[in-house]
Design a protein around this motif. Sequence first.
Motif, PDB file in Angstrom:
ATOM      1  N   TYR A 280     -56.308  38.786   4.002  1.00 36.43           N
ATOM      2  CA  TYR A 280     -55.798  38.460   5.348  1.00 36.43           C
ATOM      3  C   TYR A 280     -54.327  38.815   5.534  1.00 36.43           C
ATOM      4  O   TYR A 280     -53.761  38.538   6.571  1.00 36.43           O
ATOM      5  CB  TYR A 280     -55.903  36.948   5.602  1.00 36.43           C
ATOM      6  N   ASP A 281     -53.674  39.380   4.503  1.00 36.42           N
ATOM      7  CA  ASP A 281     -52.217  39.541   4.568  1.00 36.42           C
ATOM      8  C   ASP A 281     -51.769  40.717   5.421  1.00 36.42           C
ATOM      9  O   ASP A 281     -50.717  40.669   6.061  1.00 36.42           O
ATOM     10  CB  ASP A 281     -51.654  39.704   3.153  1.00 36.42           C
ATOM     11  N   SER A 282     -52.545  41.795   5.392  1.00 33.61           N
ATOM     12  CA  SER A 282     -52.220  42.978   6.198  1.00 33.61           C
ATOM     13  C   SER A 282     -53.435  43.891   6.169  1.00 33.61           C
ATOM     14  O   SER A 282     -54.375  43.674   5.399  1.00 33.61           O
ATOM     15  CB  SER A 282     -50.999  43.724   5.641  1.00 33.61           C
ATOM     16  N   ALA A 283     -53.380  44.904   7.010  1.00 30.34           N
ATOM     17  CA  ALA A 283     -54.477  45.873   7.030  1.00 30.34           C
ATOM     18  C   ALA A 283     -53.915  47.238   7.381  1.00 30.34           C
ATOM     19  O   ALA A 283     -52.856  47.340   8.027  1.00 30.34           O
ATOM     20  CB  ALA A 283     -55.533  45.465   8.052  1.00 30.34           C
ATOM     21  N   GLY A 284     -54.620  48.284   6.961  1.00 28.28           N
ATOM     22  CA  GLY A 284     -54.163  49.632   7.278  1.00 28.28           C
ATOM     23  C   GLY A 284     -55.271  50.649   7.144  1.00 28.28           C
ATOM     24  O   GLY A 284     -56.269  50.419   6.452  1.00 28.28           O
ATOM     25  N   ILE A 285     -55.076  51.764   7.837  1.00 25.47           N
ATOM     26  CA  ILE A 285     -56.020  52.883   7.787  1.00 25.47           C
ATOM     27  C   ILE A 285     -55.220  54.169   7.630  1.00 25.47           C
ATOM     28  O   ILE A 285     -54.174  54.340   8.278  1.00 25.47           O
ATOM     29  CB  ILE A 285     -56.865  52.947   9.082  1.00 25.47           C
ATOM     30  N   ALA A 286     -55.695  55.080   6.766  1.00 24.76           N
ATOM     31  CA  ALA A 286     -55.140  56.440   6.674  1.00 24.76           C
ATOM     32  C   ALA A 286     -56.254  57.430   6.960  1.00 24.76           C
ATOM     33  O   ALA A 286     -57.375  57.265   6.461  1.00 24.76           O
ATOM     34  CB  ALA A 286     -54.555  56.699   5.291  1.00 24.76           C
ATOM     35  N   LEU A 287     -55.940  58.439   7.771  1.00 25.40           N
ATOM     36  CA  LEU A 287     -56.901  59.479   8.118  1.00 25.40           C
ATOM     37  C   LEU A 287     -56.278  60.840   7.830  1.00 25.40           C
ATOM     38  O   LEU A 287     -55.049  60.981   7.883  1.00 25.40           O
ATOM     39  CB  LEU A 287     -57.217  59.436   9.616  1.00 25.40           C
ATOM     40  N   ILE A 288     -57.127  61.815   7.573  1.00 27.33           N
ATOM     41  CA  ILE A 288     -56.645  63.199   7.489  1.00 27.33           C
ATOM     42  C   ILE A 288     -57.110  63.925   8.743  1.00 27.33           C
ATOM     43  O   ILE A 288     -58.299  63.850   9.100  1.00 27.33           O
ATOM     44  CB  ILE A 288     -57.186  63.918   6.238  1.00 27.33           C
ATOM     45  N   ALA A 289     -56.189  64.591   9.424  1.00 27.40           N
ATOM     46  CA  ALA A 289     -56.540  65.435  10.575  1.00 27.40           C
ATOM     47  C   ALA A 289     -55.521  66.560  10.663  1.00 27.40           C
ATOM     48  O   ALA A 289     -54.325  66.329  10.426  1.00 27.40           O
ATOM     49  CB  ALA A 289     -56.529  64.619  11.872  1.00 27.40           C
TER      50      ALA A 289
ATOM     51  N   SER B 118     -50.432  47.247   9.607  1.00 28.06           N
ATOM     52  CA  SER B 118     -49.820  46.094  10.255  1.00 28.06           C
ATOM     53  C   SER B 118     -49.941  44.868   9.357  1.00 28.06           C
ATOM     54  O   SER B 118     -50.973  44.674   8.697  1.00 28.06           O
ATOM     55  CB  SER B 118     -50.546  45.833  11.578  1.00 28.06           C
ATOM     56  N   GLU B 119     -48.894  44.055   9.357  1.00 31.03           N
ATOM     57  CA  GLU B 119     -49.007  42.788   8.623  1.00 31.03           C
ATOM     58  C   GLU B 119     -49.872  41.827   9.434  1.00 31.03           C
ATOM     59  O   GLU B 119     -50.077  42.022  10.644  1.00 31.03           O
ATOM     60  CB  GLU B 119     -47.626  42.183   8.368  1.00 31.03           C
ATOM     61  N   GLY B 120     -50.389  40.820   8.782  1.00 31.27           N
ATOM     62  CA  GLY B 120     -51.212  39.832   9.465  1.00 31.27           C
ATOM     63  C   GLY B 120     -52.678  40.219   9.485  1.00 31.27           C
ATOM     64  O   GLY B 120     -53.106  41.140   8.789  1.00 31.27           O
ATOM     65  N   LYS B 121     -53.414  39.517  10.310  1.00 32.00           N
ATOM     66  CA  LYS B 121     -54.863  39.707  10.335  1.00 32.00           C
ATOM     67  C   LYS B 121     -55.244  41.055  10.938  1.00 32.00           C
ATOM     68  O   LYS B 121     -54.437  41.708  11.615  1.00 32.00           O
ATOM     69  CB  LYS B 121     -55.513  38.565  11.101  1.00 32.00           C
ATOM     70  N   LEU B 122     -56.478  41.415  10.755  1.00 29.28           N
ATOM     71  CA  LEU B 122     -56.970  42.728  11.162  1.00 29.28           C
ATOM     72  C   LEU B 122     -56.775  43.002  12.653  1.00 29.28           C
ATOM     73  O   LEU B 122     -56.534  44.140  13.056  1.00 29.28           O
ATOM     74  CB  LEU B 122     -58.453  42.802  10.794  1.00 29.28           C
ATOM     75  N   LYS B 123     -56.857  41.978  13.474  1.00 29.91           N
ATOM     76  CA  LYS B 123     -56.711  42.219  14.922  1.00 29.91           C
ATOM     77  C   LYS B 123     -55.320  42.771  15.257  1.00 29.91           C
ATOM     78  O   LYS B 123     -55.148  43.458  16.252  1.00 29.91           O
ATOM     79  CB  LYS B 123     -57.045  40.965  15.738  1.00 29.91           C
ATOM     80  N   GLU B 124     -54.341  42.512  14.404  1.00 33.92           N
ATOM     81  CA  GLU B 124     -52.997  43.087  14.610  1.00 33.92           C
ATOM     82  C   GLU B 124     -53.041  44.615  14.474  1.00 33.92           C
ATOM     83  O   GLU B 124     -52.299  45.326  15.142  1.00 33.92           O
ATOM     84  CB  GLU B 124     -51.990  42.525  13.601  1.00 33.92           C
ATOM     85  N   LEU B 125     -53.891  45.094  13.584  1.00 30.00           N
ATOM     86  CA  LEU B 125     -53.993  46.540  13.377  1.00 30.00           C
ATOM     87  C   LEU B 125     -54.611  47.228  14.585  1.00 30.00           C
ATOM     88  O   LEU B 125     -54.278  48.384  14.894  1.00 30.00           O
ATOM     89  CB  LEU B 125     -54.839  46.824  12.126  1.00 30.00           C
ATOM     90  N   GLU B 126     -55.499  46.522  15.266  1.00 32.24           N
ATOM     91  CA  GLU B 126     -56.262  47.138  16.367  1.00 32.24           C
ATOM     92  C   GLU B 126     -55.325  47.781  17.410  1.00 32.24           C
ATOM     93  O   GLU B 126     -55.601  48.859  17.915  1.00 32.24           O
ATOM     94  CB  GLU B 126     -57.166  46.088  17.014  1.00 32.24           C
ATOM     95  N   SER B 127     -54.212  47.109  17.687  1.00 30.37           N
ATOM     96  CA  SER B 127     -53.313  47.628  18.721  1.00 30.37           C
ATOM     97  C   SER B 127     -52.564  48.885  18.267  1.00 30.37           C
ATOM     98  O   SER B 127     -51.911  49.547  19.073  1.00 30.37           O
ATOM     99  CB  SER B 127     -52.319  46.546  19.137  1.00 30.37           C
ATOM    100  N   HIS B 128     -52.644  49.213  16.968  1.00 33.31           N
ATOM    101  CA  HIS B 128     -51.968  50.420  16.463  1.00 33.31           C
ATOM    102  C   HIS B 128     -52.929  51.595  16.288  1.00 33.31           C
ATOM    103  O   HIS B 128     -52.507  52.692  15.912  1.00 33.31           O
ATOM    104  CB  HIS B 128     -51.295  50.130  15.122  1.00 33.31           C
ATOM    105  N   LEU B 129     -54.222  51.350  16.526  1.00 36.40           N
ATOM    106  CA  LEU B 129     -55.203  52.396  16.231  1.00 36.40           C
ATOM    107  C   LEU B 129     -55.052  53.611  17.141  1.00 36.40           C
ATOM    108  O   LEU B 129     -55.423  54.722  16.763  1.00 36.40           O
ATOM    109  CB  LEU B 129     -56.630  51.847  16.367  1.00 36.40           C
ATOM    110  N   ASN B 130     -54.493  53.406  18.330  1.00 35.45           N
ATOM    111  CA  ASN B 130     -54.377  54.538  19.264  1.00 35.45           C
ATOM    112  C   ASN B 130     -53.415  55.611  18.761  1.00 35.45           C
ATOM    113  O   ASN B 130     -53.419  56.723  19.268  1.00 35.45           O
ATOM    114  CB  ASN B 130     -54.002  54.053  20.674  1.00 35.45           C
ATOM    115  N   ARG B 131     -52.614  55.288  17.751  1.00 31.84           N
ATOM    116  CA  ARG B 131     -51.725  56.336  17.226  1.00 31.84           C
ATOM    117  C   ARG B 131     -52.427  57.209  16.168  1.00 31.84           C
ATOM    118  O   ARG B 131     -51.843  58.158  15.650  1.00 31.84           O
ATOM    119  CB  ARG B 131     -50.436  55.727  16.687  1.00 31.84           C
ATOM    120  N   LEU B 132     -53.673  56.853  15.838  1.00 33.53           N
ATOM    121  CA  LEU B 132     -54.433  57.658  14.876  1.00 33.53           C
ATOM    122  C   LEU B 132     -55.322  58.663  15.615  1.00 33.53           C
ATOM    123  O   LEU B 132     -55.910  58.317  16.646  1.00 33.53           O
ATOM    124  CB  LEU B 132     -55.331  56.752  14.017  1.00 33.53           C
TER     125      LEU B 132
END
Length: 148
Positions: free
Chosen positions: A29-38, A47-61
């Motif tokens: 529950y401490d943080s979450a992240g995604i890496a993609l190759i394109a 993003s630190e915190g729960k997974l829902k915090e990461l959701e708002s950053h997904l549009n930059r991927l």
Amino acid sequence: MCGIVGYIGPRQCKGLLFDGLKRLEYRGYDSAGIALIADGSIHVAKSEGKLKELESHLNRLPSSSTVGMGHTRWATHGPPTTDNAHPHVSGHIALIQNGSIDNYQDIKEELVADGVVFKSQTDTEVVLHLMNKITVKTPDFGKALVEL
Ligand code: GLU
């Protein structure tokens, strides 16, 4: 403990990875992240915190990617910050790890003495820099892993 999900295949994978992380959120529950190759580059959102915090950053991927990985962190070394969130990236390598590296401090001291600059306080990052060092001599990634 942590949750790790990866995908390589014919489908666009950003959503697949995020759905996978939802299933694995109980593992960290401490943080979450995604890496993609394109387009030959590594793209990261974390993003630190729960997974829902990461959701708002997904549009930059990029949505076009069909190769990627995601992580939910249960911190063992370093506080639960965005800098300490996985994946960690340096050069052409992105790395996610589960567990802990007991002798990371000794390895880190050697790497720092060699001029390596660390971006996080995690134990994981030492593996990233060791891999970078080895792949200079051994560009074949599989062989470099064995040397590690
Ligand atoms: N030791 C790593 C860290 O603290 C990985 C922890 C985990 O398994 O989530 O970042």
